[in-house]
Design a protein around this motif. Sequence first.
Motif, PDB file in Angstrom:
ATOM      1  N   LYS A 163       0.852  -1.072   0.006  1.00 41.30           N
ATOM      2  CA  LYS A 163       0.098  -0.058  -0.129  1.00 41.30           C
ATOM      3  C   LYS A 163       0.935   1.334   0.089  1.00 41.30           C
ATOM      4  CE  LYS A 163      -3.530   0.307   2.769  1.00 41.30           C
ATOM      5  NZ  LYS A 163      -4.288   0.089   3.906  1.00 41.30           N
ATOM      6  N   LEU A 164       2.008   1.268   0.752  1.00 44.33           N
ATOM      7  CA  LEU A 164       2.880   2.241   0.994  1.00 44.33           C
ATOM      8  C   LEU A 164       3.395   2.712  -0.258  1.00 44.33           C
ATOM      9  CD1 LEU A 164       4.418   1.951   4.399  1.00 44.33           C
ATOM     10  CD2 LEU A 164       2.881   3.887   3.655  1.00 44.33           C
ATOM     11  N   TRP A 165       3.821   1.504  -1.199  1.00 42.04           N
ATOM     12  CA  TRP A 165       4.561   1.549  -2.384  1.00 42.04           C
ATOM     13  C   TRP A 165       3.799   2.014  -3.470  1.00 42.04           C
ATOM     14  CZ3 TRP A 165       2.588  -1.780  -6.195  1.00 42.04           C
ATOM     15  CH2 TRP A 165       3.263  -1.651  -7.572  1.00 42.04           C
ATOM     16  N   ALA A 166       2.290   1.669  -3.127  1.00 43.92           N
ATOM     17  CA  ALA A 166       1.610   2.102  -4.563  1.00 43.92           C
ATOM     18  C   ALA A 166       0.946   3.493  -4.122  1.00 43.92           C
ATOM     19  CB  ALA A 166       0.203   1.287  -4.280  1.00 43.92           C
ATOM     20  N   ALA A 174      -8.686   4.756  -6.321  1.00 38.93           N
ATOM     21  CA  ALA A 174      -9.811   4.334  -7.316  1.00 38.93           C
ATOM     22  C   ALA A 174     -10.687   5.678  -7.882  1.00 38.93           C
ATOM     23  CB  ALA A 174     -10.929   3.456  -6.549  1.00 38.93           C
ATOM     24  N   LYS A 175     -10.605   6.837  -7.154  1.00 40.86           N
ATOM     25  CA  LYS A 175     -11.365   7.680  -7.881  1.00 40.86           C
ATOM     26  C   LYS A 175     -10.387   8.422  -9.005  1.00 40.86           C
ATOM     27  CE  LYS A 175     -11.382  10.304  -3.972  1.00 40.86           C
ATOM     28  NZ  LYS A 175     -10.942   9.370  -2.849  1.00 40.86           N
ATOM     29  N   ASN A 176      -9.045   8.103  -8.957  1.00 37.84           N
ATOM     30  CA  ASN A 176      -8.111   8.461 -10.170  1.00 37.84           C
ATOM     31  C   ASN A 176      -7.982   7.299 -11.088  1.00 37.84           C
ATOM     32  OD1 ASN A 176      -8.041  11.228  -9.357  1.00 37.84           O
ATOM     33  ND2 ASN A 176      -6.519  10.618  -8.048  1.00 37.84           N
ATOM     34  N   MET A 177      -8.942   6.440 -11.201  1.00 35.62           N
ATOM     35  CA  MET A 177      -9.050   5.364 -11.960  1.00 35.62           C
ATOM     36  C   MET A 177      -7.634   4.377 -11.821  1.00 35.62           C
ATOM     37  SD  MET A 177     -10.117   7.031 -15.477  1.00 35.62           S
ATOM     38  CE  MET A 177      -8.565   8.088 -15.768  1.00 35.62           C
ATOM     39  N   THR A 178      -7.041   4.506 -10.753  1.00 37.86           N
ATOM     40  CA  THR A 178      -6.008   3.366 -10.395  1.00 37.86           C
ATOM     41  C   THR A 178      -6.363   2.256  -9.349  1.00 37.86           C
ATOM     42  OG1 THR A 178      -5.127   4.898  -8.574  1.00 37.86           O
ATOM     43  CG2 THR A 178      -4.241   5.027 -10.622  1.00 37.86           C
ATOM     44  N   VAL A 179      -5.863   1.747  -8.639  1.00 35.38           N
ATOM     45  CA  VAL A 179      -6.271   0.487  -7.455  1.00 35.38           C
ATOM     46  C   VAL A 179      -6.550   1.021  -6.147  1.00 35.38           C
ATOM     47  CG1 VAL A 179      -5.531  -1.722  -7.201  1.00 35.38           C
ATOM     48  CG2 VAL A 179      -4.690  -0.854  -9.337  1.00 35.38           C
ATOM     49  N   SER A 180      -7.499   0.387  -5.695  1.00 34.14           N
ATOM     50  CA  SER A 180      -8.006   0.713  -4.389  1.00 34.14           C
ATOM     51  C   SER A 180      -7.218  -0.222  -3.355  1.00 34.14           C
ATOM     52  CB  SER A 180      -9.515   0.277  -3.978  1.00 34.14           C
ATOM     53  OG  SER A 180      -9.667  -0.875  -3.956  1.00 34.14           O
ATOM     54  N   SER A 181      -7.017   0.495  -2.107  1.00 32.83           N
ATOM     55  CA  SER A 181      -6.263  -0.144  -1.254  1.00 32.83           C
ATOM     56  C   SER A 181      -6.735  -2.002  -0.883  1.00 32.83           C
ATOM     57  CB  SER A 181      -6.289   0.384   0.195  1.00 32.83           C
ATOM     58  OG  SER A 181      -5.600   1.357   0.137  1.00 32.83           O
ATOM     59  N   TYR A 182      -8.167  -1.799  -1.183  1.00 33.15           N
ATOM     60  CA  TYR A 182      -8.689  -3.378  -0.782  1.00 33.15           C
ATOM     61  C   TYR A 182      -8.169  -4.382  -2.082  1.00 33.15           C
ATOM     62  CZ  TYR A 182     -12.178  -6.891  -0.766  1.00 33.15           C
ATOM     63  OH  TYR A 182     -12.791  -8.261  -0.656  1.00 33.15           O
ATOM     64  N   SER A 183      -7.951  -3.613  -3.209  1.00 36.24           N
ATOM     65  CA  SER A 183      -7.761  -4.528  -4.331  1.00 36.24           C
ATOM     66  C   SER A 183      -6.252  -4.964  -4.137  1.00 36.24           C
ATOM     67  CB  SER A 183      -7.948  -3.686  -5.738  1.00 36.24           C
ATOM     68  OG  SER A 183      -9.275  -3.689  -6.087  1.00 36.24           O
ATOM     69  N   TRP A 184      -5.304  -3.873  -3.715  1.00 36.24           N
ATOM     70  CA  TRP A 184      -4.005  -4.344  -3.669  1.00 36.24           C
ATOM     71  C   TRP A 184      -3.961  -5.335  -2.421  1.00 36.24           C
ATOM     72  CZ3 TRP A 184      -0.712  -3.479  -6.941  1.00 36.24           C
ATOM     73  CH2 TRP A 184      -0.779  -2.414  -7.768  1.00 36.24           C
ATOM     74  N   ALA A 185      -4.832  -5.465  -1.369  1.00 31.51           N
ATOM     75  CA  ALA A 185      -4.701  -6.465  -0.480  1.00 31.51           C
ATOM     76  C   ALA A 185      -4.859  -7.846  -0.859  1.00 31.51           C
ATOM     77  CB  ALA A 185      -5.616  -6.225   0.676  1.00 31.51           C
ATOM     78  N   LEU A 186      -6.011  -7.863  -1.831  1.00 34.24           N
ATOM     79  CA  LEU A 186      -6.567  -9.070  -2.495  1.00 34.24           C
ATOM     80  C   LEU A 186      -5.516  -9.536  -3.616  1.00 34.24           C
ATOM     81  CD1 LEU A 186     -10.043  -8.694  -3.362  1.00 34.24           C
ATOM     82  CD2 LEU A 186      -9.230  -9.768  -1.488  1.00 34.24           C
ATOM     83  N   MET A 187      -4.626  -8.613  -4.069  1.00 29.73           N
ATOM     84  CA  MET A 187      -3.526  -9.032  -4.893  1.00 29.73           C
ATOM     85  C   MET A 187      -2.546  -9.952  -4.210  1.00 29.73           C
ATOM     86  SD  MET A 187      -3.363  -5.980  -7.814  1.00 29.73           S
ATOM     87  CE  MET A 187      -2.313  -6.495  -8.830  1.00 29.73           C
ATOM     88  N   VAL A 188      -2.202  -9.216  -3.099  1.00 31.33           N
ATOM     89  CA  VAL A 188      -1.177  -9.781  -2.193  1.00 31.33           C
ATOM     90  C   VAL A 188      -1.444 -11.038  -1.716  1.00 31.33           C
ATOM     91  CG1 VAL A 188       0.019  -9.675  -0.205  1.00 31.33           C
ATOM     92  CG2 VAL A 188      -0.168  -7.422  -1.343  1.00 31.33           C
ATOM     93  N   ILE A 189      -2.823 -11.297  -1.242  1.00 31.05           N
ATOM     94  CA  ILE A 189      -3.459 -12.744  -0.720  1.00 31.05           C
ATOM     95  C   ILE A 189      -3.436 -13.583  -1.737  1.00 31.05           C
ATOM     96  CG2 ILE A 189      -5.252 -13.856   0.234  1.00 31.05           C
ATOM     97  CD1 ILE A 189      -5.753 -10.976   1.739  1.00 31.05           C
ATOM     98  N   HIS A 190      -3.585 -13.273  -2.941  1.00 30.87           N
ATOM     99  CA  HIS A 190      -3.692 -13.998  -4.180  1.00 30.87           C
ATOM    100  C   HIS A 190      -2.424 -14.630  -4.508  1.00 30.87           C
ATOM    101  CE1 HIS A 190      -4.285 -15.773  -8.276  1.00 30.87           C
ATOM    102  NE2 HIS A 190      -3.529 -15.137  -8.608  1.00 30.87           N
TER     103      HIS A 190
END
Length: 308
Positions: A163-166, A174-190
Motif C-alpha cells: 500500500k505504501l509503495w502504491a 480508485a477515484k483517479n482510475m487506479t487501484v484501491s487499497s482493498y484490491s491491492w490487499a486481495l492481490m497480495v493474498i492471491h
Amino acid sequence: MDIMIRRAHGLVERFKSRSELMRIDPHPPGLLTGGPWDQLNQAIWDKCLNSYGLFMVGSTMSGFGLESSDIDMCLLTKPSTNDPRLDSLHHLNSIRHLLMKGGLTAEPELILAKVPILKFKDKETGFEIDLNCNNSVGIRNTHLLHCYAKLDWRVRPLVIMVKLWAQANHINDAKNMTVSSYSWALMVIHYLQCGVTPPNHSMDVQEEIASIRHFKSDNGMCLGELLVGFLHYYSVFNYNQYAISVRAGCRLPIDECRYLKAPKNDPHQWKYLCIEEPFDFTNTARSVFDVDVFKHIRNVITSSCQEL
C-alpha cells in the motif's frame, strides 16, 4: 498525532474485545410464544431493534491500516424502496444535514459513486470518516482480511508495504482510475496463494475458523523475498486471460467471471485489471477502465521489480 494514534488504537481494541457483548439476539427467548400477542410482539421488535446497524469496516478493523488511513463505516438499514442506491442516498443525505446542523463537522461531502459515500471529518478528533449505507459486502470482506492477517505474521507488513509503495507511485486511488487499497490487499493474498514456492496449503473456512490459531504456512520465504516475488508475479501476469480470485485460490478465466450470474455483476466492468470480489463476484478493480492508466500501473510494477 501520537495521542490520536493511541486513541484510535485503543478504540479499535475495545471495539473488537466488546463487540460480541453488544450483539443483539435476533430471536430472543420469550418473544414468540404461539399466543395471540405474537404478531404485535414481532412488529414491535422489528421496528425498535432491527432497523439500523453501524459497523466499522475497512483497514481500521482488518489490521491493514496506515497512519494516514481514514475510518470506514457501514450503516445498515431496512430497505424503504425497491432502489437500494436511492435508499442509500436518502439516508446519507439526511445524516449529512444532521451533521451540519449539529456542528459536528464542516462541509461533509456526499460522493455520488456507484456505492455512495459520505465523507466528513470529526471536529473533535480530526478523524476522517467515510460512511456508506447498506454496502454489507464490506463487513464480510473486512472479517475475511482480518482472518488472513491473523494466519501469518508476514501478511500484515507485506500488505502495508505494498500500500505504501502504491501510494508513493500514485497508483492507489480508485477515484483517479487506479487501484484501491482493498484490491491491492486481495492481490497480495492471491500472490501468497498462487505465486510462492512452496504454495500455502488450503483451509476449509465453511465451518468454524478457530483453527486459524493453529495454522502454519508451508512457505518460509522472508519479507524481502515475498515483496520482490509479489512485484515479479504481477509484472509477468497474463492480465488479458486471467482474473485474480482469492475465493477460488487460483487464476480464473476472465470470461468465467464476466458472465457469472450474480445480482451485482456487470459484464462491462471486467476490462484491464480483473479482481474478483469474494462475496458478490464483482470486479473490485473496475475503476481501472482506462487502457493508458492500466499500462502505467503495469510499468510501475515492472520497473519497481527491476529496481529491487
